[in-house]
Design an enzyme around this catalytic site. Structure first.
Site: not given
Length: 327
Positions: A258, A229, A277
């Protein structure tokens, strides 16, 4: 039966996963925003949460649910669902633990190798200057790797590292035995590991875990890897540390916020490997998570208890979970 899906699944997929031709399937538009969530879920019997984190099931959204009996998060992390409020309402929330462990472990090893062997610099050099100088890299097996956390992903990383012959140390909340690895406290890990890889959920206790003090405590030449994370790291502190050479390099697949902002100082640094990601992004992982989601949908529709409920310890769920999965 109304099933509302906030993730980017289409109607045909949700119907196939649920195994129900009679259910009304409602797919949230990807152009919507958080203000729309309450209306999207108000009449739903089952809600599939948003793995992409565009829609958040906060307390207001859960309070708007008039008949929901189950929330499925199609991911491992569930910090975008207010599980405590769901428990108060008697709504079980389930996640999909371990579906992405192999995929994220593969990415983590890849990232370590890319950084240790100077992969990005070598690619840029060859493209820009032909057959340029070839600096020496480091072997993963000659390094000590520190795993912060020892869940499914970290366990899969540790198993892969055994094949490389790397020394492995790790932290965990409780004592445990891991083949080929040694448990240490967090301070010792920072001081001894050549490669530090983060494998923790984001909580009030772990947010900002890696800041200026922790970066300064790392040994010279250390590499930081994060596939867990983004909020585990203070990104401003990391950018400063990368400029100063501590850590010497980093590999990041997750960020906070993000997408990574266009003006992030990390974008301009040559000693950081940036990835959008995608660590869990394999065909196999996608197949596994959909199978887990489908099994729970079918169980709830059949009046059975769902698997992997993350708020089952809450009293409200303990007392009402059976009713929550019955008409």
């Amino acid at each position: 039966m109304i099933i509302t899906c906030l993730s980017d699944y289409d109607e045909e997929l949700v119907r196939r996963l649920a195994g129900s031709g009679d259910a009304e399937i409602r797919i949230a538009p990807r152009t919507g925003g958080q203000a729309d969530v309450a209306g999207l879920v108000a009449d739903a019997d089952i809600v599939i949460a948003d793995a992409a984190r565009h829609y958040v099931l906060d307390a207001a959204a859960i309070d708007a649910m008039r008949r929901c009996r189950f929330i499925q998060q199609p991911a491992v992390g569930y910090d975008t669902v207010d599980v405590a409020r769901a428990a108060e309402r008697g709504i079980p929330v389930a996640n999909a633990p371990g579906y992405n462990a192999a995929a994220v472990a593969d990415w983590t090893i890849m990232a370590m190798l890319v950084v240790l062997r100077g992969g990005l610099a070598a690619d840029a050099s060859l493209r820009g200057a032909g057959w340029a100088a070839r600096p020496l890299g480091e072997e993963l097996g000659a390094r000590t790797v520190g795993l912060v956390g020892m869940g499914a992903v970290a366990g899969a990383v540790a198993a892969r590292l055994r094949g490389f012959g790397a020394a492995v140390v790790f932290t965990a909340r409780t004592p445990r035995e891991v083949e080929g690895a040694r448990q240490v406290d967090f301070g010792d890990l920072l001081a001894t590991a050549d490669v530090i890889s983060l494998h923790l959920p984001i909580t009030a206790q772990t947010r900002g875990l890696i800041g200026r003090a922790e970066l300064a405590a790392m040994r010279e030449g250390a590499i930081l890897v994060n596939s867990a994370r983004g909020g585990l790291i203070d990104h401003d502190a990391l950018a400063e540390g990368l400029r100063a050479g501590r850590p010497a390099a980093a590999a990041l697949d997750v960020f906070d916020p993000e997408p990574l902002p266009d003006d992030s100082p990390l974008r301009g640094l040559g000693n950081v490997y940036l990835s959008p990601h995608i660590a869990a992004g394999t065909w196999q992982a996608r197949s596994r998570v959909r199978a887990m989601v489908g099994e729970n949908l079918r169980r709830v529709i059949a009046g059975e208890r769902p698997l992997h409920v993350v708020n089952a310890h809450d009293q409200a769920i303990q007392s009402s979970a059976a009713a929550a999965v019955q008409d």
